[in-house]
Design a protein around this motif. Structure first.
Motif, PDB file in Angstrom:
ATOM      1  N   ASP A 162       1.367   4.071  -3.026  1.00  0.00           N
ATOM      2  CA  ASP A 162       1.114   5.492  -2.796  1.00  0.00           C
ATOM      3  C   ASP A 162       2.328   6.341  -3.158  1.00  0.00           C
ATOM      4  OD1 ASP A 162      -1.471   5.194  -2.057  1.00  0.00           O
ATOM      5  OD2 ASP A 162      -1.168   5.486   0.084  1.00  0.00           O
ATOM      6  N   ASP A 200       1.927   7.174   6.389  1.00  0.00           N
ATOM      7  CA  ASP A 200       1.497   7.024   4.999  1.00  0.00           C
ATOM      8  C   ASP A 200       2.455   7.763   4.081  1.00  0.00           C
ATOM      9  OD1 ASP A 200       0.875   9.722   5.206  1.00  0.00           O
ATOM     10  OD2 ASP A 200      -1.290   9.405   5.314  1.00  0.00           O
ATOM     11  N   ARG A 223       2.549   6.645  -6.839  1.00  0.00           N
ATOM     12  CA  ARG A 223       1.560   7.603  -7.366  1.00  0.00           C
ATOM     13  C   ARG A 223       2.001   9.047  -7.118  1.00  0.00           C
ATOM     14  NH1 ARG A 223      -2.046   3.857  -4.701  1.00  0.00           N
ATOM     15  NH2 ARG A 223      -2.907   2.399  -6.221  1.00  0.00           N
ATOM     16  N   HIS A 236       0.834  -1.208   0.000  1.00  0.00           N
ATOM     17  CA  HIS A 236       0.000   0.000   0.000  1.00  0.00           C
ATOM     18  C   HIS A 236       0.870   1.259   0.000  1.00  0.00           C
ATOM     19  CE1 HIS A 236      -3.286   2.718   1.036  1.00  0.00           C
ATOM     20  NE2 HIS A 236      -2.536   3.177   2.030  1.00  0.00           N
ATOM     21  N   THR A 237       1.895   1.283   0.866  1.00  0.00           N
ATOM     22  CA  THR A 237       2.766   2.458   0.951  1.00  0.00           C
ATOM     23  C   THR A 237       3.553   2.649  -0.335  1.00  0.00           C
ATOM     24  OG1 THR A 237       2.974   2.113   3.341  1.00  0.00           O
ATOM     25  CG2 THR A 237       4.592   3.557   2.291  1.00  0.00           C
TER      26      THR A 237
END
Length: 396
Positions: free
Chosen positions: A156, A298, A159, A152-153
């Motif tokens: 991100d 995050d 992105r 997930h990290t």
């Protein structure tokens, strides 16, 4: 006003220098500072020449390498004699790769921060420019057994336009690479073996994908195999290449902590993602966070730390509830209404510490807003208010 003087361009390496460094990459172990010192003194061709052609009388001692142990020098000479750098260069070129050395335009100059432990060169596979990618990269490392947070990290970060660098191992490393690839982002795998030797074997397909879409990098020549010490030494390259290192889940003896400590020694940012205090997988991260590492949760917080000035993470707060918009005096009366049963206004006034008239005025205001309702001579919370109010008081 003084005009800034641009940094001098690196001197391109000669063919002999490149060939000598290719030979030395098979001769000395990664990060060998003894070798780095003699490389700095003699240059790559001079260092190799002194290994291959010892002067008369020093064939059985350290000769031109005073202060370096006899066994170490003997090992260098044995490996240098067996090295075939032209073959290694041909092998990597046939794989579509290249051998980078200091002076090449693609050489990441931040590796120079490693000083005598700087790589002799880097064997690289993949279509991208390593120097350009390294300028905007972050290391993501952690435990072999991990949660989906790594993927997930990494996704991100990809992105956000950041290159994710890791070591292609099981766990967080693999999740980081997959997350970046899945997001259509960029990723670099730094191996502890030859770039033609996928390791671990279970990541054969993943490493092939990285070779096609990203970069696979290593200090060791083709057909070199990993060893425990090479994994640890590989970590310093990951730390030096990137602008910061994020550790996601790590035990006390995790190799990822070595990456974070190397990053700290080099003046890079070190970050950790906290986990449950009952989990051994988080113990190493928590140890880092008790030191100089920064807590992050995050990608936004990572970018705030290592990104350009002004790239701030969004402010974090809980949801705004209707009661948060009440005037303080009105909210005080609302808090004084018991959770159960109609209560006279005089009792509510006593609980709120206000006059009965002020309390009655606030109760009608709360009634118009849907927080309270009148039942005979008493007042009670509405059904919509009761659960939240009860929870605020510690109920369920």
């Amino acid at each position: 006003m003084n005009t800034p003087v641009p940094a001098p361009l690196p001197t391109p390496a000669s063919p002999d220098e490149r060939l000598a460094r290719a030979a030395l990459s098979r001769t000395v172990e990664p990060g060998d500072e003894h070798a780095g010192r003699w490389l700095r003194r003699y240059g790559a061709t001079g260092f190799l020449d002194r290994l291959l052609h010892p002067t008369r009388g020093d064939g059985t001692d350290t000769g031109p390498f005073p202060g370096t142990g006899h066994k170490r020098v003997a090992s260098w000479r044995l490996r240098a004699t067996a090295a075939d750098p032209a073959r290694d260069l041909t092998t990597v070129h046939e794989l579509g790769g290249r051998f980078l050395v200091p002076g090449d335009t693609e050489w990441p100059r931040q590796l120079d921060d490693l000083e005598d432990a700087r790589p002799l060169g880097l064997w690289v596979r993949g279509p991208a420019d390593l120097r350009t990618w390294a300028l905007r990269s972050v290391a993501l490392v952690g435990a072999r057994a991990c949660t989906p947070y790594g993927a997930h990290t990494a996704a991100d970060l990809a992105r956000h336009g950041w290159v994710v660098v890791s070591g292609a191992a099981y766990g967080i490393d693999g999740a980081a690479h997959r997350g970046a690839l899945a997001a259509g982002g960029a990723t670099v795998a730094v191996l502890a073996c030859g770039v033609d030797t996928p390791y671990p074997r279970g990541h054969d397909q993943l490493i092939r994908r990285i070779t096609e879409q990203g970069l696979v990098v290593g200090e060791l020549p083709p057909e070199s195999h990993p060893t425990p010490s090479r994994f640890i030494l590989r970590n310093r390259v990951i730390a030096a290449l990137t602008r910061g290192t994020v550790v996601v889940e790590a035990q006390h003896r995790s190799g990822s902590l070595a990456t974070a400590r190397a990053a700290a020694r080099l003046g890079r940012h070190t970050m950790g993602v906290p986990g449950p205090v009952t989990s051994a997988l988080s113990a190493g991260v928590h140890e880092l966070l008790r030191g100089d590492a920064t807590l992050v949760t995050d990608a936004d917080e990572v970018v705030e730390l290592i990104g350009d000035m002004g790239q701030l993470a969004p402010a974090r707060r809980g949801p705004v509830l209707p009661r948060d918009l009440l005037a303080p005096a009105t909210a005080h009366v609302l808090e004084a209404i018991p959770a159960r049963g109609p209560t006279p206004a005089t009792v509510i006034a006593q609980r709120a510490g206000t006059t009965p008239d002020d309390t009655l005025a606030k109760l009608y205001e709360l009634h118009s807003l849907g927080f309270a309702e009148r039942h005979g001579d008493g007042w009670r919370l509405t059904n919509a208010t009761t659960p939240a109010s009860n929870a605020r008081r510690g109920g369920t």
